[in-house]
Design an enzyme around this catalytic site. Structure first.
Site, PDB file in Angstrom:
ATOM      1  N   ILE A 158       0.862  -1.171   0.000  1.00 58.70           N
ATOM      2  CA  ILE A 158       0.000   0.000   0.000  1.00 58.70           C
ATOM      3  C   ILE A 158       0.905   1.230   0.000  1.00 58.70           C
ATOM      4  O   ILE A 158       2.093   1.139   0.289  1.00 58.70           O
ATOM      5  CB  ILE A 158      -0.970   0.016   1.212  1.00 58.70           C
ATOM      6  CG1 ILE A 158      -0.207  -0.088   2.535  1.00 58.70           C
ATOM      7  CG2 ILE A 158      -2.004  -1.080   1.091  1.00 58.70           C
ATOM      8  CD1 ILE A 158      -1.114  -0.072   3.769  1.00 58.70           C
ATOM      9  N   ASP A 159       0.337   2.377  -0.332  1.00 61.65           N
ATOM     10  CA  ASP A 159       1.135   3.591  -0.462  1.00 61.65           C
ATOM     11  C   ASP A 159       1.756   4.015   0.854  1.00 61.65           C
ATOM     12  O   ASP A 159       1.273   3.674   1.943  1.00 61.65           O
ATOM     13  CB  ASP A 159       0.268   4.741  -0.991  1.00 61.65           C
ATOM     14  CG  ASP A 159      -0.216   4.511  -2.405  1.00 61.65           C
ATOM     15  OD1 ASP A 159       0.434   3.747  -3.135  1.00 61.65           O
ATOM     16  OD2 ASP A 159      -1.253   5.101  -2.776  1.00 61.65           O
ATOM     17  N   LYS A 160       2.800   4.802   0.762  1.00 60.97           N
ATOM     18  CA  LYS A 160       3.520   5.311   1.929  1.00 60.97           C
ATOM     19  C   LYS A 160       2.586   5.988   2.920  1.00 60.97           C
ATOM     20  O   LYS A 160       2.663   5.759   4.133  1.00 60.97           O
ATOM     21  CB  LYS A 160       4.606   6.290   1.479  1.00 60.97           C
ATOM     22  CG  LYS A 160       5.311   7.020   2.623  1.00 60.97           C
ATOM     23  CD  LYS A 160       6.306   8.039   2.085  1.00 60.97           C
ATOM     24  CE  LYS A 160       6.965   8.816   3.229  1.00 60.97           C
ATOM     25  NZ  LYS A 160       7.929   9.827   2.732  1.00 60.97           N
TER      26      LYS A 160
END
Length: 351
Positions: A158-160
């Site tokens: 998943i994104d940062k």
């Protein structure tokens, strides 16, 4: 010379970290061990690593799992799941605290905090979730390495700035099992997001291909005509309305990079404080000083894209039991939602 029909899918822009390669064996192919045949065709793949991947179930021939000494023959259809990461870098073990939701001898489920990159890459070589996972695994098995466990069991990301649940494998067999579940879209994933604007429909489905933005290469864009990019479907449901912003639940049917962020922007509801897609500006409401100050205070409370991976469900690779995990909204999103709730309750709402 053999001419195999090689198809690789999916392409870049996928939050699942395994790609599927299919090989159709030519009619003139002479019998040869499958591990040797693959070694000649896969870049930087050792015979030992290929054999371990075959044993773990990453390869099927005509829909069946085979052994490394299987000899391919004309007409065989090979399907290989292989780790793909254009920013492949060494993972250094670091004693990073992990919020472990569940763990056994096969899998590890963690709750990722905001502002943490999932795996090392350009500009983020240390301090990632995977650095901490490697350290954690080494405490249990000092011999674990990437030959034994590809990328230390990471099968999706998943994104940062997105918080929430991730599952990792602790064995190669489990990694192969989980990778197939993600590839075939049988994993249940629900996200909670705060988006700009008043979402009119209580629920809906967004069906638009996703590909790299043609101008800004770090971003992605929706292509509803279906001629560009990869197939992507997001189902959404309104949880609560605050006139200027809406709290929604998003269910992923596919798993493309930035999928929820791109799809919600596509229908006119950019995620709150998503700076890459313009959500860090006032997109709904007035520009008067009091409201502007309130929104800026909200940006400070949740200084990231307001997105949380809340629910994760899959079949346990070893027991075959269906597992479902839920995580509470992080403090910053809880405070953000409460601020909006209080604001609309004490203000005269006008568009």
């Amino acid at each position: 010379m053999n001419t195999e029909d090689i198809q690789i899918m999916p392409e870049e822009g996928n939050e699942n970290l395994y790609e599927r390669k299919t090989f159709s064996i030519d009619k003139n192919q002479e019998p040869i061990r499958i591990d040797k045949w693959l070694q000649m065709r896969l870049e930087n793949a050792s015979r030992n690593k290929i054999q371990k991947g075959i044993e773990a179930g990453f390869l099927t021939v005509n829909g069946k799992i085979v052994k490394s000494n299987y000899k391919i023959k004309p007409g065989d259809e090979l399907v290989l799941l292989s780790y793909t990461n254009p920013e492949y870098t060494e993972v250094k073990a670091e004693p990073i605290p992990l919020d472990i939701v569940y763990e056994d001898d096969t899998i590890l489920v963690v709750n990722k905090p905001a502002n943490m990159v999932v795996h090392p890459g350009v500009g983020n070589y240390t301090g990632t979730l995977l650095n901490g996972v490697k350290y954690h695994l080494l405490q249990q098995n000092k011999n674990v390495d990437e030959d034994e466990l590809p990328r230390y069991g990471l099968v999706h990301r998943i994104d940062k700035n997105t918080t929430g649940l991730l599952v990792l494998a602790k064995t190669a067999d489990a990694a192969a099992h989980l990778a197939k579940q993600f590839f075939h879209h049988t994993v249940q994933r629900k996200y909670v997001a705060l988006v700009w604007g008043n979402v009119e429909e209580n629920e809906g489905t967004i069906n638009a291909h996703i590909a790299r933005h043609q101008q800004y290469r770090k971003m992605f864009a929706a292509y509803p005509d279906g001629e560009t990019g990869k197939h992507a479907i997001t189902h959404y449901r309104v949880l609560e309305r605050f006139n200027y912003v809406t709290l929604v639940e998003c269910v992923l049917e596919t798993g493309r990079t930035h999928q929820i962020r791109v799809h919600m922007k596509h229908i006119g509801h950019t995620l709150f404080n998503d700076y890459e897609y313009g959500g860090d500006k006032i997109l709904k409401g007035t520009i008067y000083s009091k409201y502007k100050q309130f929104v800026e205070n909200c940006f400070e409370v949740c200084n990231r894209c307001a997105l949380h991976a809340k629910t994760l469900g899959f079949v346990h690779p070893k027991t075959g039991k269906a597992l479902l995990f839920n995580s509470e909204l992080p403090t910053d999103m809880q405070q953000l939602i409460e601020k909006w709730r209080n604001y609309v309750q004490h203000k005269n709402i006008t568009d």
